[in-house]
Scaffold this motif. Structure first.
Motif, short mmCIF file in Angstrom:
data_model
loop_
_atom_site.label_atom_id
_atom_site.label_comp_id
_atom_site.label_asym_id
_atom_site.label_seq_id
_atom_site.Cartn_x
_atom_site.Cartn_y
_atom_site.Cartn_z
N ALA A 1 20.38 -6.22 24.05
CA ALA A 1 21.22 -5.04 23.82
C ALA A 1 22.71 -5.38 23.88
N TYR A 2 23.07 -6.45 24.59
CA TYR A 2 24.49 -6.80 24.69
C TYR A 2 25.03 -7.31 23.35
N VAL A 3 24.19 -7.96 22.57
CA VAL A 3 24.60 -8.40 21.24
C VAL A 3 24.89 -7.18 20.36
N THR A 4 24.02 -6.17 20.46
CA THR A 4 24.26 -4.93 19.71
C THR A 4 25.57 -4.29 20.13
N LYS A 5 25.81 -4.22 21.43
CA LYS A 5 27.03 -3.58 21.94
C LYS A 5 28.28 -4.35 21.50
N LEU A 6 28.20 -5.66 21.50
CA LEU A 6 29.30 -6.48 21.01
C LEU A 6 29.60 -6.16 19.55
N GLY A 7 28.55 -6.16 18.71
CA GLY A 7 28.74 -5.88 17.29
C GLY A 7 29.34 -4.51 17.05
N GLN A 8 28.86 -3.51 17.78
CA GLN A 8 29.39 -2.15 17.62
C GLN A 8 30.87 -2.10 18.00
N ALA A 9 31.24 -2.81 19.05
CA ALA A 9 32.65 -2.83 19.45
C ALA A 9 33.51 -3.53 18.41
N LEU A 10 33.01 -4.60 17.82
CA LEU A 10 33.74 -5.32 16.77
C LEU A 10 33.97 -4.42 15.56
N VAL A 11 32.92 -3.68 15.16
CA VAL A 11 33.06 -2.74 14.05
C VAL A 11 34.08 -1.66 14.39
N ARG A 12 34.02 -1.16 15.62
CA ARG A 12 34.95 -0.09 16.04
C ARG A 12 36.40 -0.56 15.99
N HIS A 13 36.63 -1.83 16.26
CA HIS A 13 37.98 -2.38 16.25
C HIS A 13 38.40 -2.87 14.86
#
Length: 430
Positions: free
Chosen positions: A368-380
């Motif tokens: 799940a941390y990989v998903t959270k990382l990707g979502q944060a990258l998209v958000r930025h």
């Protein structure tokens, strides 16, 4: 069995019409039959990941062509595989693997035929509606000069295919002597896409003239790039036509509905197209992002409003990165799709998630941390590397997006290697 284009096409054609599964709400879910039959790729279907590249790998495996196509679920890896073998080109051949989108990382399929102006393909994880959500295997026809067509990987078949003449330049679909070229020097802040736009050609043409460029997203000030010598000798990059199911009317007050090009948007852009984009977004519910209205200078308000509109269509990952592409533009100018919903009232600020540790981010990791990382990258605003939605499986897209974010912080070397550490995580999560 001798490798040949005829063999893989014979396997591909009967698959046209196949559809992936649906979830409990009736939506397509990326669960398909192909991944389980490709060694090492069962996770693609298990995790509901995009499967266009896996489909080509399956075709290669079933037709006896496994050794001449990349076996991967990543379009970007596929492009790199053909480039490493010196078999990537801006021109098509029967049996070639065609790649679409920025850097060839958005989508892929199999070329089953071509003529002077078009290619005919069989593609998995796509549709015929023009939306970002794929649902099955389709036979499609593309204009060879379509801006979305990035280039072609040419398998080393034992029985060679029919291919476009590599010694010829294609102008409006007709073979003519190659034009003269000249060299330009990359300036600070300039992208390869901007250089292609200035030369009036597709990015794939620039890449075809510059085999030394291994990553189109990485060029540096002072680099030398070869371009056509005479402006206008090669036709300008074409625009993407409207989806076949819905006519594309023009926007009142503006006679053109054509996508003006990716170089017109993003950090540093300052032109009338940015103003028009903002005005359309405000009409579609994005007014809350603009404190003083739409204007010609690109701002974070534009990025946030574009991302909100893209997310309202159900798109995610690189399809909802806040930078308009041809499909986003078409939806806006023609009034298609869903409006940006009203902002919800937050109940409380979410608690910061501490850095979980290096062990969660590496090849083969799935959590799940990989998903959270990707979502944060998209958000930025660093979601362009993703073909579709960040997910739990660590991929090259995660590493590329993380590296881009790290470089934007001014970091270099090991501090910008694409793997998150505590400081990268802290900045992304705020």
């Amino acid at each position: 069995m001798a490798t040949s284009p005829a063999a893989i096409i014979a396997v591909a054609l009967p698959e046209v019409g196949y559809h992936e599964g649906r979830d409990a709400n009736g939506r397509w879910n990326n669960k398909e039959k192909y991944a389980a039959e490709v060694p090492g790729q069962a996770w693609v279907s298990d995790d509901g990941e995009p499967w266009c590249a896996t489909f080509v790998s399956w075709l290669a495996l079933k037709s006896g062509n496994a050794d001449v196509y990349p076996r991967t679920a990543s379009c970007s890896v596929g492009v790199a595989w053909f480039r490493a073998k010196g078999r990537f080109s801006a021109l098509p051949s029967v049996g070639a693997q065609v790649f679409f989108g920025s850097g060839g990382g958005s989508h892929t399929g199999l070329v089953i035929d071509f003529d002077d102006t078009t290619i005919t393909t069989v593609e998995g994880n796509t549709n015929n509606t023009g939306s970002a959500e794929g649902d099955g295997v389709y036979r499609k026809v593309w204009r060879r000069r379509d801006a979305y067509v990035y280039g072609y990987g040419h398998p080393a078949f034992a029985q060679g295919p029919r291919r476009a003449a590599e010694a010829k330049w294609v102008i409006d679909g007709f073979a003519t002597p190659a034009p003269a070229t000249k060299s330009v020097t990359v300036r600070a802040g300039q992208t390869l896409g901007a250089i292609a736009a200035a030369a009036g050609v597709a990015l794939s043409v620039i890449l075809g003239l510059n085999p030394q460029v291994k990553d189109p997203n990485t060029i540096h000030p002072g680099d030398t790039i070869t371009v056509p010598a005479v402006p206008g000798q090669v036709p300008p990059t074409p625009t993407v036509p409207a989806p076949t199911t819905t006519p594309q009317p023009t926007t009142p007050g503006n006679s053109s509905s054509a996508f003006p090009g990716a170089d017109k948007f993003g950090p540093g852009a300052n032109n009338a197209n940015v103003t028009r984009l903002g005005e359309m977004l405000i009409k579609r519910g994005g007014g809350r992002f603009y404190s003083v209205g739409a204007g010609p200078r690109w701002s974070d308000a534009d990025r946030q409003a574009v991302a909100a509109f893209q997310q309202a269509q159900g798109w995610s990952g690189g399809d909802a990165d806040g930078i308009p592409g041809p499909t986003t533009w078409t939806y806006l100018v023609s009034g298609q799709g869903r409006n940006i919903p009203a902002a919800s009232t937050p109940t409380s600020a979410p608690a910061a998630v501490p850095f979980p540790g290096d062990r969660y981010f590496h090849a083969g990791a799935s959590n799940a941390y990989v998903t959270k990382l990707g979502q944060a990258l998209v958000r930025h605003g660093y979601g362009t590397a993703y073909r579709q939605g960040p997910g739990p499986q660590w991929t090259e897209a995660d590493r590329q997006a993380t590296a881009a974010f790290q470089r934007a912080q001014g970091w270099r070397g090991a501090d910008a290697n694409g793997y998150p550490g505590p400081e990268t995580w802290r900045r992304l999560m705020r």
